[in-house]
Each structure stands twice: as structure tokens, then as C-alpha cells.
Motif scaffolding. Structure first.
Motif, mmCIF file in Angstrom:
data_model
loop_
_atom_site.group_PDB
_atom_site.id
_atom_site.type_symbol
_atom_site.label_atom_id
_atom_site.label_comp_id
_atom_site.label_asym_id
_atom_site.label_seq_id
_atom_site.Cartn_x
_atom_site.Cartn_y
_atom_site.Cartn_z
ATOM 1 N N THR A 143 6.978 -13.305 -5.714
ATOM 2 C CA THR A 143 6.188 -12.197 -5.149
ATOM 3 C C THR A 143 4.687 -12.442 -5.303
ATOM 4 N N MET A 180 -2.121 -7.378 -1.285
ATOM 5 C CA MET A 180 -2.063 -6.528 -2.477
ATOM 6 C C MET A 180 -0.729 -6.624 -3.222
ATOM 7 N N ALA A 181 0.379 -6.830 -2.504
ATOM 8 C CA ALA A 181 1.715 -6.693 -3.110
ATOM 9 C C ALA A 181 1.849 -7.551 -4.364
ATOM 10 N N ALA A 183 0.831 -1.219 0.000
ATOM 11 C CA ALA A 183 0.000 0.000 0.000
ATOM 12 C C ALA A 183 0.860 1.262 0.000
ATOM 13 N N THR A 199 -1.592 2.929 -12.565
ATOM 14 C CA THR A 199 -0.701 2.917 -11.402
ATOM 15 C C THR A 199 0.730 2.812 -11.934
ATOM 16 N N ALA A 230 -7.057 -3.140 -16.212
ATOM 17 C CA ALA A 230 -5.888 -2.273 -16.345
ATOM 18 C C ALA A 230 -6.201 -0.921 -15.697
ATOM 19 N N VAL A 231 -5.400 -0.564 -14.686
ATOM 20 C CA VAL A 231 -5.624 0.652 -13.901
ATOM 21 C C VAL A 231 -4.361 1.510 -13.960
ATOM 22 N N GLN A 241 2.664 3.448 -16.835
ATOM 23 C CA GLN A 241 1.270 2.989 -16.759
ATOM 24 C C GLN A 241 0.337 4.015 -16.101
HETATM 25 N N1 LIG Z 1 -2.673 -1.640 -12.036
HETATM 26 C C1 LIG Z 1 -3.201 -2.607 -12.748
HETATM 27 O O1 LIG Z 1 -3.473 -2.433 -13.951
HETATM 28 C C2 LIG Z 1 -3.482 -3.943 -12.113
HETATM 29 C C3 LIG Z 1 -4.334 -4.820 -12.801
HETATM 30 C C4 LIG Z 1 -4.599 -6.066 -12.229
HETATM 31 C C5 LIG Z 1 -4.033 -6.414 -11.023
HETATM 32 N N2 LIG Z 1 -3.208 -5.534 -10.384
HETATM 33 C C6 LIG Z 1 -2.602 -5.963 -9.118
HETATM 34 O O2 LIG Z 1 -2.831 -4.995 -8.129
HETATM 35 C C7 LIG Z 1 -1.802 -5.072 -7.147
HETATM 36 C C8 LIG Z 1 -1.275 -3.674 -6.857
HETATM 37 O O3 LIG Z 1 -0.617 -3.189 -8.010
HETATM 38 P P1 LIG Z 1 -0.612 -1.647 -8.430
HETATM 39 O O4 LIG Z 1 -1.138 -1.581 -9.806
HETATM 40 O O5 LIG Z 1 -1.216 -0.838 -7.369
HETATM 41 O O6 LIG Z 1 0.960 -1.395 -8.567
HETATM 42 P P2 LIG Z 1 1.994 -0.512 -7.737
HETATM 43 O O7 LIG Z 1 1.582 0.909 -7.662
HETATM 44 O O8 LIG Z 1 3.322 -0.848 -8.310
HETATM 45 O O9 LIG Z 1 1.873 -1.099 -6.261
HETATM 46 C C9 LIG Z 1 2.461 -2.320 -5.919
HETATM 47 C C10 LIG Z 1 2.599 -2.360 -4.407
HETATM 48 O O10 LIG Z 1 3.134 -3.638 -4.062
HETATM 49 C C11 LIG Z 1 4.237 -3.445 -3.188
HETATM 50 N N3 LIG Z 1 5.180 -4.539 -3.361
HETATM 51 C C12 LIG Z 1 5.715 -5.024 -4.501
HETATM 52 N N4 LIG Z 1 6.558 -6.041 -4.218
HETATM 53 C C13 LIG Z 1 6.517 -6.196 -2.870
HETATM 54 C C14 LIG Z 1 7.153 -7.077 -1.959
HETATM 55 N N5 LIG Z 1 8.031 -8.012 -2.369
HETATM 56 N N6 LIG Z 1 6.880 -6.958 -0.649
HETATM 57 C C15 LIG Z 1 6.005 -6.024 -0.212
HETATM 58 N N7 LIG Z 1 5.386 -5.150 -1.018
HETATM 59 C C16 LIG Z 1 5.640 -5.250 -2.323
HETATM 60 C C17 LIG Z 1 4.821 -2.081 -3.565
HETATM 61 O O11 LIG Z 1 5.473 -1.506 -2.440
HETATM 62 P P3 LIG Z 1 7.062 -1.395 -2.226
HETATM 63 O O12 LIG Z 1 7.680 -1.131 -3.567
HETATM 64 O O13 LIG Z 1 7.187 -0.271 -1.252
HETATM 65 O O14 LIG Z 1 7.461 -2.712 -1.645
HETATM 66 C C18 LIG Z 1 3.554 -1.296 -3.868
HETATM 67 O O15 LIG Z 1 3.006 -0.757 -2.676
HETATM 68 C C19 LIG Z 1 -0.756 -6.045 -7.704
HETATM 69 O O16 LIG Z 1 -0.947 -7.313 -7.109
HETATM 70 C C20 LIG Z 1 -1.089 -6.093 -9.183
HETATM 71 O O17 LIG Z 1 -0.677 -7.288 -9.780
HETATM 72 C C21 LIG Z 1 -2.937 -4.311 -10.895
#
Ligand SMILES: NC(=O)c1ccc[n+]([C@@H]2O[C@H](COP(=O)([O-])OP(=O)(O)OC[C@H]3O[C@@H](n4cnc5c(N)ncnc54)[C@H](OP(=O)(O)O)[C@@H]3O)[C@@H](O)[C@H]2O)c1
Length: 249
Positions: free
Chosen positions: A110, A84-85, A13, A187, A184-185, A193
Motif C-alpha cells: 500500500t 495520500m492512501a 480521501a 486521524t 503525528a496527527v 489515534q
Molecule cells: N495521521 C498521522 O499521524 C500521519 C502521520 C504521517 C503520515 N501520515 C500519512 O498520511 C496519509 C493519510 O493517513 P491518515 O492519517 O489520514 O489516515 P486515515 O484516516 O486512516 O486515512 C487513510 C486513507 O487512505 C485510504 N486507503 C488506505 N488504504 C488504501 C488502499 N489500498 N487504496 C485506496 N485507499 C486506501 C483510506 O480509505 P479507504 O479505507 O476508504 O480505502 C483513507 O481514506 C497516510 O499515507 C499516512 O501514512 C499520517
């Protein structure tokens, strides 16, 4: 119904979807603990928004257990976990110079082993509470593959089926299992993206998620309108056309 007075932990988060949901859950009167690897970001979000924080690397088994011990000691009322990570990177199997296997192993660690570690570590705490929620985070790509990201697609398909399976095992317990299935969001999941055209606005997505979750906290899946195109492609008999459309660009 409003989701309020809960104690929520969101590993992942420090940015993106996790942070957007953390802000909304805090505004709704929940105690929210945010987690991630970037401790300087955690400190800054704690100062600006009053979140409790826990440093956690879900790719590291010892870090998950240490975070669990800290959380259970500091927040014994913890009753919502949002796993979430996650990470995503393009892979090219035809390019011998690409780091395909390295990327694949990192994503499995991960996106698959991370949630498994979280479930293993936190389930006893959740099950000890009278009304708890375990939320996993898959993707529309669990249902329709994007050619650039084969391992990512596979990790999210795992999360989908794993979530369905543990929901069966946990039926009759106090733990409700919910799967968030984002489309697809905008972020920082992949470079560029957050401003990519055609991706759903992060705040609009988070508002829709909260409305759906509050309307039915026990719904098995949280499906915003935009993801239904992918989620139901196969059952609606348009899988091949949807694969083609998704991979057209
Ligand atoms: N955005 C999209 O289009 C989309 C679509 C489908 C699913 N999702 C899923 O939604 C989730 C959140 O993604 P997001 O789009 O919000 O991306 P994001 O902004 O890159 O956020 C990812 C989060 O995960 C944390 N993280 C990554 N690796 C980690 C680890 N080894 N340990 C602890 N924390 C970790 C990051 O924090 P730190 O770097 O501080 O560790 C960050 O807070 C993911 O599971 C992603 O696969 C996203």
C-alpha cells in the motif's frame, strides 16, 4: 496565492488528512475527486459535499489503472494528484504469534507500491497539462524511527527519497513534485489515534498545510512547525536524543 481552478484527485480521501485537504481544496474553488476503497463512504461524501468520486484500491494494480481510465475520461483537466492512501500497524518481531511479515507485506504494497502505481498511471496525464502538481505523502517517521512500526518507517523513508529522485527527473517538465511530511496527527490511521493526546489536531494541521502550500506552491516539502523536530533531527545533530524522546513512552 490561492490554489484554485485546479482538478485534484486524492486517492485516500475517505477520512483523515485526505478528506480534510479535499474539503479545503473544494472550498477554494477546485474540482476535487476523492478516492478510496469504501464505496459507501465515497457515496455519502459525494452526497454531503458534492465531491466527484472514484473507487480505487491502490494495493491492486488493475484497480489503479481502471480508476485512471475513468478519471482521465471524466476529468480531462486533471492536473493535481495527491498520493495520500496509506496504512500503519504495529509490528513485534519478537512475538512469533504476531503477523509481522503479513503486516510488512501489506504496508509495502500500500505505502510503496501504491504510490508507484499511481505515479506510473497518472504521470502522462499530469505531464500533458501546462501546470501540474504531484504530491506524495511521507511522514516525520521517515527521518526518526518509531520502534513499534519498523516497516511503516521504512516505507515513508522510501517515499521521501523517491520523491527527491523523481523531482530531479521531472525538472524542466510542467510537473511540480511536492512532498507532504505530516507529524503525528489525530486521524483514524491507527485505533484510538483520532483522540490521542499530544497528536496534532486534524483541522489545525490541514489549515497549516493549506497556508504553507498556498504561500509557496513549488516548495519541495510542506513542513508544518510540529514536524521539524523530526525532519531536521539528523542535520541538526540531535538524532540520538530525538530517537530517545520519540520512543520514551
Ligand atoms: N495521521 C498521522 O499521524 C500521519 C502521520 C504521517 C503520515 N501520515 C500519512 O498520511 C496519509 C493519510 O493517513 P491518515 O492519517 O489520514 O489516515 P486515515 O484516516 O486512516 O486515512 C487513510 C486513507 O487512505 C485510504 N486507503 C488506505 N488504504 C488504501 C488502499 N489500498 N487504496 C485506496 N485507499 C486506501 C483510506 O480509505 P479507504 O479505507 O476508504 O480505502 C483513507 O481514506 C497516510 O499515507 C499516512 O501514512 C499520517
Amino acid at each position: 496565492m490561492t490554489i484554485t481552478a485546479k482538478t485534484v484527485f486524492i486517492p485516500g480521501a475517505t477520512s483523515g488528512i485526505g478528506l480534510a485537504l479535499a474539503l479545503r481544496l473544494k472550498d477554494a474553488g477546485n474540482t476535487v475527486v476523492i478516492g478510496g476503497r469504501r464505496t459507501e463512504v465515497l457515496a455519502s461524501l459525494a452526497a454531503s459535499h458534492g465531491f466527484a468520486t472514484v473507487a480505487i484500491d491502490t494495493a491492486d494494480p488493475a484497480s489503479v489503472l481502471a480508476a485512471r481510465d475513468q478519471l482521465v475520461a471524466e476529468h480531462p483537466s486533471l492536473d493535481v494528484l495527491i498520493a495520500m492512501a496509506g496504512i500503519m500497524a504495529p509490528e513485534n518481531l519478537l512475538d512469533p504469534a504476531s503477523a509481522f511479515l503479513e503486516i510488512a507485506e501489506r504496508e509495502v504494497n500500500t505505502n510503496i507500491l501504491g504510490p508507484l502505481r499511481l505515479v506510473s498511471a497518472f504521470l502522462p496525464q499530469l505531464a500533458s497539462r501546462p501546470d501540474a502538481t504531484l504530491m506524495t505523502v511521507s511522514s516525520g517517521l521517515a527521518h526518526v524511527p518509531l520502534a513499534f512500526t519498523p516497516t511503516y518507517n521504512g516505507t515513508k523513508a522510501f517515499i521521501h527519497r523517491f520523491t527527491e529522485s523523481i523531482r530531479l527527473q521531472l525538472a524542466g517538465t510542467s510537473v511540480t513534485v511536492v512532498e507532504l511530511v505530516p507529524p503525528a496527527v489525530q486521524t483514524e490511521l491507527t485505533p484510538g489515534q483520532s483522540t490521542r493526546e499530544g497528536y496534532l489536531d486534524l483541522d489545525a494541521f490541514a489549515d497549516e498545510v493549506m497556508a504553507l502550500w498556498e504561500a509557496d506552491p513549488a516548495a519541495p516539502e510542506i513542513l508544518v512547525e510540529r514536524v521539524k523536530f523530526l525532519r531536521f533531527a539528523e542535520v541538526e545533530g540531535r538524532f540520538d536524543a530525538t530517537v530517545a524522546a520519540l520512543n520514551a513512552h
